[in-house]
Design a protein around this motif. Structure first.
Motif, PDB file in Angstrom:
ATOM      1  N   LEU A 104      16.613  24.990  -1.262  1.00  0.00           N
ATOM      2  CA  LEU A 104      16.436  25.071   0.173  1.00  0.00           C
ATOM      3  C   LEU A 104      16.939  26.652   1.025  1.00  0.00           C
ATOM      4  CD1 LEU A 104      15.914  23.821   2.070  1.00  0.00           C
ATOM      5  CD2 LEU A 104      18.878  23.322   2.849  1.00  0.00           C
ATOM      6  N   GLU A 105      17.497  27.425   0.306  1.00  0.00           N
ATOM      7  CA  GLU A 105      18.081  28.578   0.480  1.00  0.00           C
ATOM      8  C   GLU A 105      16.982  30.048   0.302  1.00  0.00           C
ATOM      9  OE1 GLU A 105      19.907  27.179  -1.388  1.00  0.00           O
ATOM     10  OE2 GLU A 105      21.643  26.957  -0.654  1.00  0.00           O
ATOM     11  N   ASN A 106      15.890  29.794  -1.066  1.00  0.00           N
ATOM     12  CA  ASN A 106      14.701  30.357  -1.136  1.00  0.00           C
ATOM     13  C   ASN A 106      13.448  30.093  -0.507  1.00  0.00           C
ATOM     14  OD1 ASN A 106      13.310  31.824  -2.977  1.00  0.00           O
ATOM     15  ND2 ASN A 106      12.232  30.040  -3.598  1.00  0.00           N
ATOM     16  N   LEU A 107      13.906  28.410   0.040  1.00  0.00           N
ATOM     17  CA  LEU A 107      12.649  28.384   0.177  1.00  0.00           C
ATOM     18  C   LEU A 107      12.766  28.630   1.895  1.00  0.00           C
ATOM     19  CD1 LEU A 107      11.242  24.572  -1.255  1.00  0.00           C
ATOM     20  CD2 LEU A 107      10.598  26.961  -1.150  1.00  0.00           C
ATOM     21  N   THR A 108      13.536  28.983   2.463  1.00  0.00           N
ATOM     22  CA  THR A 108      14.268  29.209   3.780  1.00  0.00           C
ATOM     23  C   THR A 108      13.960  30.883   3.495  1.00  0.00           C
ATOM     24  OG1 THR A 108      16.171  27.562   4.563  1.00  0.00           O
ATOM     25  CG2 THR A 108      16.457  29.164   6.008  1.00  0.00           C
ATOM     26  N   ALA A 109      14.796  31.462   2.823  1.00  0.00           N
ATOM     27  CA  ALA A 109      15.090  33.258   3.195  1.00  0.00           C
ATOM     28  C   ALA A 109      12.997  33.221   3.351  1.00  0.00           C
ATOM     29  CB  ALA A 109      15.397  33.549   2.070  1.00  0.00           C
ATOM     30  N   ARG A 110      12.455  32.968   2.194  1.00  0.00           N
ATOM     31  CA  ARG A 110      11.274  33.293   2.286  1.00  0.00           C
ATOM     32  C   ARG A 110      10.373  32.298   3.241  1.00  0.00           C
ATOM     33  NH1 ARG A 110      10.568  35.784  -4.285  1.00  0.00           N
ATOM     34  NH2 ARG A 110      12.434  36.107  -4.428  1.00  0.00           N
ATOM     35  N   GLU A 111       9.151  33.039   3.028  1.00  0.00           N
ATOM     36  CA  GLU A 111       7.770  31.883   3.298  1.00  0.00           C
ATOM     37  C   GLU A 111       7.707  30.394   2.640  1.00  0.00           C
ATOM     38  OE1 GLU A 111       6.442  31.588   6.457  1.00  0.00           O
ATOM     39  OE2 GLU A 111       7.524  33.071   7.376  1.00  0.00           O
ATOM     40  N   THR A 137       3.574  24.087  11.320  1.00  0.00           N
ATOM     41  CA  THR A 137       2.821  23.822  12.339  1.00  0.00           C
ATOM     42  C   THR A 137       3.939  24.875  12.994  1.00  0.00           C
ATOM     43  OG1 THR A 137       4.563  21.886  13.291  1.00  0.00           O
ATOM     44  CG2 THR A 137       1.606  21.538  12.048  1.00  0.00           C
ATOM     45  N   ASN A 138       4.794  24.904  13.259  1.00  0.00           N
ATOM     46  CA  ASN A 138       5.727  26.047  13.280  1.00  0.00           C
ATOM     47  C   ASN A 138       6.569  26.655  13.069  1.00  0.00           C
ATOM     48  OD1 ASN A 138       8.084  24.154  15.348  1.00  0.00           O
ATOM     49  ND2 ASN A 138       5.780  23.411  15.948  1.00  0.00           N
ATOM     50  N   LEU A 139       7.825  27.325  12.962  1.00  0.00           N
ATOM     51  CA  LEU A 139       9.024  27.561  12.310  1.00  0.00           C
ATOM     52  C   LEU A 139       9.365  26.171  12.844  1.00  0.00           C
ATOM     53  CD1 LEU A 139      10.092  29.642  11.349  1.00  0.00           C
ATOM     54  CD2 LEU A 139      10.955  30.864  13.036  1.00  0.00           C
ATOM     55  N   ARG A 140      10.150  25.993  13.940  1.00  0.00           N
ATOM     56  CA  ARG A 140      10.744  25.175  14.279  1.00  0.00           C
ATOM     57  C   ARG A 140      10.406  23.676  13.506  1.00  0.00           C
ATOM     58  NH1 ARG A 140      12.258  23.758  20.450  1.00  0.00           N
ATOM     59  NH2 ARG A 140      12.992  26.186  20.424  1.00  0.00           N
ATOM     60  N   THR A 141      10.175  23.624  13.821  1.00  0.00           N
ATOM     61  CA  THR A 141       9.128  22.418  12.833  1.00  0.00           C
ATOM     62  C   THR A 141       9.440  22.440  11.039  1.00  0.00           C
ATOM     63  OG1 THR A 141       8.128  21.637  14.377  1.00  0.00           O
ATOM     64  CG2 THR A 141       7.483  20.321  12.233  1.00  0.00           C
ATOM     65  N   LYS A 142       9.169  24.114  10.924  1.00  0.00           N
ATOM     66  CA  LYS A 142       9.639  24.332   8.971  1.00  0.00           C
ATOM     67  C   LYS A 142      10.402  23.974   8.747  1.00  0.00           C
ATOM     68  CE  LYS A 142       7.062  27.821   8.134  1.00  0.00           C
ATOM     69  NZ  LYS A 142       6.628  29.010   8.240  1.00  0.00           N
ATOM     70  N   LEU A 143      11.591  25.050   9.321  1.00  0.00           N
ATOM     71  CA  LEU A 143      12.551  24.220   9.086  1.00  0.00           C
ATOM     72  C   LEU A 143      14.074  23.347   9.349  1.00  0.00           C
ATOM     73  CD1 LEU A 143      14.325  27.453  11.005  1.00  0.00           C
ATOM     74  CD2 LEU A 143      13.612  27.650   9.188  1.00  0.00           C
ATOM     75  N   ARG A 144      13.364  22.468  10.356  1.00  0.00           N
ATOM     76  CA  ARG A 144      13.783  20.579  10.729  1.00  0.00           C
ATOM     77  C   ARG A 144      12.963  20.155   9.120  1.00  0.00           C
ATOM     78  NH1 ARG A 144      12.394  19.885  14.980  1.00  0.00           N
ATOM     79  NH2 ARG A 144      10.527  18.643  14.535  1.00  0.00           N
ATOM     80  N   SER A 145      11.297  20.836   8.922  1.00  0.00           N
ATOM     81  CA  SER A 145      11.169  19.336   8.006  1.00  0.00           C
ATOM     82  C   SER A 145      11.731  19.807   6.459  1.00  0.00           C
ATOM     83  CB  SER A 145      10.449  19.675   7.688  1.00  0.00           C
ATOM     84  OG  SER A 145       8.951  19.082   8.740  1.00  0.00           O
ATOM     85  N   LEU A 146      12.742  20.951   6.488  1.00  0.00           N
ATOM     86  CA  LEU A 146      13.323  21.939   4.841  1.00  0.00           C
ATOM     87  C   LEU A 146      14.087  21.162   4.620  1.00  0.00           C
ATOM     88  CD1 LEU A 146      11.680  25.293   4.697  1.00  0.00           C
ATOM     89  CD2 LEU A 146      10.612  24.209   3.066  1.00  0.00           C
ATOM     90  N   GLN A 147      14.847  21.207   5.786  1.00  0.00           N
ATOM     91  CA  GLN A 147      16.705  20.794   6.029  1.00  0.00           C
ATOM     92  C   GLN A 147      16.492  18.727   5.610  1.00  0.00           C
ATOM     93  OE1 GLN A 147      18.720  22.091   9.157  1.00  0.00           O
ATOM     94  NE2 GLN A 147      17.955  24.730   8.580  1.00  0.00           N
ATOM     95  N   SER A 148      15.439  17.709   5.577  1.00  0.00           N
ATOM     96  CA  SER A 148      15.454  17.189   5.733  1.00  0.00           C
ATOM     97  C   SER A 148      15.987  16.767   4.442  1.00  0.00           C
ATOM     98  CB  SER A 148      13.851  15.934   6.389  1.00  0.00           C
ATOM     99  OG  SER A 148      13.287  16.900   4.499  1.00  0.00           O
ATOM    100  N   PRO A 149      16.318  15.248   4.504  1.00  0.00           N
ATOM    101  CA  PRO A 149      17.299  14.577   3.534  1.00  0.00           C
ATOM    102  C   PRO A 149      15.700  14.419   2.123  1.00  0.00           C
ATOM    103  CG  PRO A 149      18.353  13.208   4.936  1.00  0.00           C
ATOM    104  CD  PRO A 149      17.112  14.382   5.539  1.00  0.00           C
ATOM    105  N   GLU A 150      14.984  14.004   2.781  1.00  0.00           N
ATOM    106  CA  GLU A 150      13.472  13.863   1.481  1.00  0.00           C
ATOM    107  C   GLU A 150      13.396  14.691   0.792  1.00  0.00           C
ATOM    108  OE1 GLU A 150      13.306  13.025   4.839  1.00  0.00           O
ATOM    109  OE2 GLU A 150      13.685  11.103   5.010  1.00  0.00           O
ATOM    110  N   VAL A 151      13.854  16.268   1.266  1.00  0.00           N
ATOM    111  CA  VAL A 151      13.117  17.630   0.678  1.00  0.00           C
ATOM    112  C   VAL A 151      14.178  17.959  -0.309  1.00  0.00           C
ATOM    113  CG1 VAL A 151      12.576  20.016   0.968  1.00  0.00           C
ATOM    114  CG2 VAL A 151      11.670  18.576   2.685  1.00  0.00           C
TER     115      VAL A 151
END
Length: 480
Positions: free
Chosen positions: A158-165, A87-101
């Motif tokens: 996580l680094e690859n998914l964070t660095a790229r879309e 939905t937005n960048l802040r939510t996206k980053l929070r979702s990627l850093q979750s324990p489930e991901v």
């Protein structure tokens, strides 16, 4: 029945080609591009029309099941997509850093390495797809080691998914990697040692129908044809047996083609004509060589065994059998002489007289006595008169002699027969010498061997094709 046989053969071809073309049936799409038809225009991007879910229908028939490892792998990727909120960048980053991901990414990294090491594509004979997956991942994530394992570890980090879309990375996976992994499958092995295949159950109703029709049709043929047993009728319809054999089903093209031709649904006359001509040409060439070579071999064997020498020496083992109490050789000789006297000599008499006149003049010109008298007046005229009279008398004497020879004369016939007999005896007595006999046998054998090499064994398909062309030309002329 011809249409049913054709439909059955279509199913057979589909079954034989299903595994090689399964990727097409799994992912295939028909693209309809924009086009204009008169005043009607269909603009826009190419329209992709998906094919029916054929793999869902036919995979169970071939015993195909989803491969557990690759199927679980793709399910985890689906879970990862569901965990990521775009939905937005802040939510996206929070979702990627979750324990489930993080747990899912760790799982995908481990299973990627296991996939490369264990090769789950080998059972389905799709090792090439695994190589494509490795090459695509190495191109997408370049590493110093140029290792597909390391490329997968970095891709699912996580680094690859964070660095790229993240959606771009997942889109790459879904477009390039997922189709290759989804095409993998598991196929169990049955008790026979072969892969499980239930096509026989699909083919069984056709087999039962063709068997009943074959028995009924052959029975009717045996009832309506005089002297034809039921077994003979089955041999008559030999091509239908291919419809009843569960092996080599592709051979059913033979009865299908014949039935379509018999039902007048397909015109096979041109193909049959060419097939017959090719068959005739091949058989004719072989038979010609075999027959002629066999005859020559028999002649050579007779020469080596001395049969020809015995014939020439009048020492046949078996007596000569006269079927009509007529000496054919003497009769043929008399016919030839009669034809020469009555027809040939009158036609060439002038030429014979010119030849004799030329020879007499040549002899006189070479005579020294005549050369001395040639200067005396009147000798030239006398020479011409004598030459003409001499030539005429010789020609007339020859003609009268031959005319008398063909007249009805029993005594003359006996003399002619005695002459022919003595002629054969004279040849035979001359051949009796061992040196002459050996030389004749050697030359005859050598001549016959040269005939085989130079003429018989050089018969080729082109020669027979020329003969067939001549035959077709003759038929066309007769039709005209």
């Amino acid at each position: 029945m011809a249409l049913l046989a054709s439909f059955n053969y279509f199913l057979v071809l589909f079954d034989l080609t299903y595994l090689p073309l399964r990727d097409f049936w799994l992912h295939g799409e028909v693209q309809l591009f924009s086009f204009d038809i008169g005043p009607v225009s269909f603009p826009g991007l190419p329209l992709e029309v998906p094919l029916p879910p054929i793999t869902q229908w036919y995979d169970p028939i071939k015993g195909i099941e989803p491969y557990r490892d690759t199927d679980q792998y793709l399910e985890k990727v689906n879970e990862l997509e569901a965990e990521i909120d775009a939905t937005n960048l802040r939510t996206k980053l929070r979702s990627l850093q979750s324990p489930e991901v993080a747990q899912i990414l760790e799982y995908l990294r481990q299973r990627s390495v296991e996939m490369i090491e264990t090769n789950p594509f080998q059972l389905a004979d799709k090792t090439g797809d695994l190589e494509k997956i490795k090459n695509k991942m190495r191109e997408h994530i370049a590493t110093e080691e140029d290792s597909a394992k390391e490329s997968f570890r970095q891709f699912w980090s996580l680094e690859n998914l964070t660095a790229r879309e993240p959606e771009d990375e997942l889109q790459f996976f879904n477009d390039e990697i997922r189709p290759l992994m989804a095409a993998n499958y598991y196929r169990p092995i049955g008790e026979t040692g072969d892969f499980v295949d239930y096509f026989g159950l699909v083919d069984f109703p056709f087999f039962a129908l063709f068997l009943a029709e074959f028995l009924a049709r052959t029975w009717l043929i045996s009832r309506h044809r005089t002297g034809v047993s039921w077994l003979d009728a089955m041999l008559w319809r030999w091509y239908d047996i291919f419809l009843l054999i569960p092996l080599w089903r592709w051979l059913r093209i033979i009865p299908v083609t014949i039935r379509l031709d018999q039902a007048k649904l397909v015109d096979m006359s041109a193909i049959q004509k060419q097939a017959r001509q090719g068959f005739v040409a091949e058989i004719a060439g072989d038979m010609t060589q075999v027959v002629v070579i066999q005859i020559i071999n028999e002649l050579q064997s007779s020469i080596r065994q001395g049969e020809i020498a015995n014939f020439l020496q009048q020492r046949e083992v078996r007596p000569y059998i006269d079927l009509n109490e007529t000496d054919e050789v003497a009769a043929l000789t008399k016919i030839m002489v009669q034809m020469t006297v009555e027809q040939v000599l009158p036609a060439i008499r002038t030429d014979v007289e010119d030849l004799l006149r030329h020879n007499v003049d040549k002899i006189l010109n070479q005579s020294q006595a005549y050369q001395g008298l040639e200067k005396v007046p009147g000798v030239e005229t006398i020479r011409n008169q004598l030459t003409e009279r001499l030539v005429h008398q010789i020609t007339q004497a020859l003609y009268n002699g031959l005319d008398a020879a063909i007249a009805d004369d029993p005594v003359g016939d006996q003399i002619l027969q005695r002459l022919i007999s003595h002629l054969g005896e004279a040849y035979g007595s001359q051949i009796q010498t061992q040196k002459t006999l050996d030389e004749i046998q050697y030359l005859l054998n050598a001549f016959l061997e040269e005939v085989k090499v130079n003429y018989v064994e050089r018969l080729s398909q082109e020669d027979l094709e020329d003969i067939l062309d001549q035959t077709r030309a003759i038929r066309q002329k007769r039709q005209v």
